[in-house]
Design an enzyme around this catalytic site. Sequence first.
Site, PDB file in Angstrom:
ATOM      1  N   GLY A 163       0.942  -1.023   0.110  1.00 59.58           N
ATOM      2  CA  GLY A 163      -0.097   0.055  -0.496  1.00 59.58           C
ATOM      3  C   GLY A 163       0.828   1.108   0.370  1.00 59.58           C
ATOM      4  N   ALA A 173       2.026   3.170   2.517  1.00 62.51           N
ATOM      5  CA  ALA A 173       3.499   3.166   3.188  1.00 62.51           C
ATOM      6  C   ALA A 173       4.422   2.592   2.684  1.00 62.51           C
ATOM      7  CB  ALA A 173       3.025   3.214   4.681  1.00 62.51           C
ATOM      8  N   PHE A 209     -13.172  18.989   5.883  1.00 58.13           N
ATOM      9  CA  PHE A 209     -12.523  17.970   6.776  1.00 58.13           C
ATOM     10  C   PHE A 209     -13.159  18.020   8.392  1.00 58.13           C
ATOM     11  CE2 PHE A 209     -11.729  13.259   5.044  1.00 58.13           C
ATOM     12  CZ  PHE A 209     -12.085  13.881   3.698  1.00 58.13           C
ATOM     13  N   GLN A 261     -11.825   3.284  15.188  1.00 59.46           N
ATOM     14  CA  GLN A 261     -12.330   4.218  14.397  1.00 59.46           C
ATOM     15  C   GLN A 261     -13.699   4.168  13.999  1.00 59.46           C
ATOM     16  OE1 GLN A 261     -11.261   7.426  11.381  1.00 59.46           O
ATOM     17  NE2 GLN A 261     -11.058   8.140  13.175  1.00 59.46           N
ATOM     18  N   HIS A 278     -15.958   4.780  11.377  1.00 61.18           N
ATOM     19  CA  HIS A 278     -16.225   5.877  10.684  1.00 61.18           C
ATOM     20  C   HIS A 278     -18.043   6.257  10.461  1.00 61.18           C
ATOM     21  CE1 HIS A 278     -16.852   8.990   6.763  1.00 61.18           C
ATOM     22  NE2 HIS A 278     -15.130   8.748   6.767  1.00 61.18           N
ATOM     23  N   LEU A 324     -17.797   2.539   2.581  1.00 66.61           N
ATOM     24  CA  LEU A 324     -17.572   4.043   3.313  1.00 66.61           C
ATOM     25  C   LEU A 324     -18.342   5.054   1.784  1.00 66.61           C
ATOM     26  CD1 LEU A 324     -15.941   5.484   5.341  1.00 66.61           C
ATOM     27  CD2 LEU A 324     -14.291   5.898   3.257  1.00 66.61           C
ATOM     28  N   GLU A 365     -16.098  11.195   3.951  1.00 67.67           N
ATOM     29  CA  GLU A 365     -16.363  12.410   4.542  1.00 67.67           C
ATOM     30  C   GLU A 365     -15.943  13.340   3.600  1.00 67.67           C
ATOM     31  OE1 GLU A 365     -13.602  14.187   8.862  1.00 67.67           O
ATOM     32  OE2 GLU A 365     -14.020  12.182   8.159  1.00 67.67           O
ATOM     33  N   ARG A 390     -14.396  12.096  14.373  1.00 59.02           N
ATOM     34  CA  ARG A 390     -15.297  10.913  13.626  1.00 59.02           C
ATOM     35  C   ARG A 390     -15.632  10.371  14.938  1.00 59.02           C
ATOM     36  NH1 ARG A 390     -11.045   8.752   8.368  1.00 59.02           N
ATOM     37  NH2 ARG A 390     -12.028   9.722   7.160  1.00 59.02           N
ATOM     38  N   HIS A 424     -13.478   1.636  10.294  1.00 60.97           N
ATOM     39  CA  HIS A 424     -12.967   2.131   9.324  1.00 60.97           C
ATOM     40  C   HIS A 424     -11.837   2.083   9.078  1.00 60.97           C
ATOM     41  CE1 HIS A 424     -11.993   4.902   6.343  1.00 60.97           C
ATOM     42  NE2 HIS A 424     -11.466   5.789   7.440  1.00 60.97           N
ATOM     43  N   SER A 439      -4.946  10.588   7.384  1.00 57.25           N
ATOM     44  CA  SER A 439      -4.272   8.641   6.947  1.00 57.25           C
ATOM     45  C   SER A 439      -3.425   8.853   5.712  1.00 57.25           C
ATOM     46  CB  SER A 439      -5.264   7.535   7.163  1.00 57.25           C
ATOM     47  OG  SER A 439      -6.138   7.723   6.410  1.00 57.25           O
ATOM     48  N   LEU A 440      -3.660   9.471   4.920  1.00 59.17           N
ATOM     49  CA  LEU A 440      -2.763   9.285   3.662  1.00 59.17           C
ATOM     50  C   LEU A 440      -1.397  10.298   4.092  1.00 59.17           C
ATOM     51  CD1 LEU A 440      -4.898   9.852   0.699  1.00 59.17           C
ATOM     52  CD2 LEU A 440      -4.179   7.596   1.308  1.00 59.17           C
TER      53      LEU A 440
END
Length: 575
Positions: A12, A14, A118, A231, A233, A243, A246, A277, A348, A394-395
């Site tokens: 992914g 990271a 956000f 978490q 969501h 999902l 947001e 959240r 989430h 997170s991204l």
Amino acid sequence: MLEHDVIIVGGGLAGCRAAVEIARTHPSLNIAIVAKTHPIRSHSVAAQGGIAATLKNIDESDSWEAHAFDTVKGSDYLADQDAVEILAKEAPDVIIDLEHLGVLFSRLPDGRIAQRAFGGHSHNRTCYAADKTGHAILHELVNNLRRYGVQIYDEWYVLRLILEDGQAKGVVMFRINDGQLTVVRAKAVMFATGGYGRAFNTTSNDYASTGDGLAMSAMAGVPLQDMEFVQFHPTGLYPVGVLISEAVRGEGAYLINSNGERFMATYAPSRMELAPRDITSRAITLELRAGRGINPDGTAGGPYIYLDLRHLGREKIMSRIPFCWEEAHRLLGIDAVVEPMPVRPTVHYSMGGIPTNIDGQVLSGIDSFVDGLFAAGEAACVSVHGANRLGSNSLLECVVYGKRTGAAIAQFVQNRKLPTIDEQRYLKEAQGQLQGLLDQSGDYRIAQLRQEFQDAMTAHCGVFRTDSIMQEGLSQIQELQNRYQRIYLDDKGKCWNTELIEALELKNIMIVGNMILTSALNRQESRGAHSREDYPQRNDESFLKHTLAYYSPAGIDLAYRPVKITLFEPQERKY
């Protein structure tokens, strides 16, 4: 035995960003990524809403200090503030770097990168690519892996972390296609395996999110940090759990109860639908409890509330959040231009994970490290999210700390020799593990046991928690772990045996679930996503600290380590 300077487990955001950084820094290094799906199919590709950074394209009054404060406040003051400072300060540069790598962000009319509102952020600082931001970033990073010649082992499943005498030496993995077992030795091992949403019965996570890296680390003796913070969501599409980003609320959508009220005015009047959240998920749960949920026939008392986009208009919906419209239309036949979407909280994100310092080095205790082991992304806990993550951070964490960890690994492996490994021992043990599962004659199918486990986690470790409910859940999960010894597999073959993969994943998420519940049971306060009805107040005196959970087959032991407070003193969290 395969050999690489660096082996990264997880394809992914990271993991890919780390690989690109290592290759950029030292092109001569031999780097490999191993992933159980193709990297393009990693869960990062599903990230929708955006990535936060103080570019000041929309709001010139924004600053890294404001971003850091919003993040720390959002974390309910459990985030490590040295890590948050790095996250916020480095955000603008990594956005520009992503753009130079080829990421196509949405634009303002004058050509600058667009930014939207956000939840929990005090300024419009979330950069986005419509509502497919993870997709846009991951595709370019994977293209750059090819450019830099990184070896990709896609559709290989990692069985075990090889950790001897405090040193990470490699991994044991097998090729899903034909069952071929292989030992890989490396000078450094990095885990970037993502989260564990599939420990619950309703989640926004994909089917591969089974906490493999967390469980392998725990079984090797590495502690897991802050696992109680799961978490939810607020807007999972009901009943499928997929999902609804947001970003939809960032563009101005409303949350509506059965009375037609925008009920967030009661819970977070200053932020309304853009509250953090954890607060929004609790608000929705309380509305449902109070009988103000909605039924399919429109009457009160139902299992969901409405996310209402209709006032935004077709043009805005289709240009800014087209994927969310597509999901509701594809899965439920709803046209969100003219109908509201049914939503309720869905699992989430994992705030906790493998504890690291700000260079991605994995902790073996309160202030000691595992030699040669690194982690980043959702699988790690450098603790920029504390008890609750803000959307679009997170991204950012994946890119900022993927890059930092890659740079640290590139330096770490200089002048190091490849470790010595008893290859035959690990191959024999792995073969015994797999053959044992194939030969096992039991009473339970995997799907049945997995469903019972996911239902138990959902019922006993949800948005609200109490001592008695969690105790009961822990007993159920431990009984289910005992029943795992009596599963049986229909597929005895080696060719693409997905049933075998599912059996291994089930063992992993059961270990993770046990650690989540044990950590949650022992945190006798409410903080961020961990909301105890029997301990409704935050208790800084006793619990302003990180949980470290150590796994063993005999049980889970807990220790604690201090939170790093450098910028902002803890205060009451109100919105």
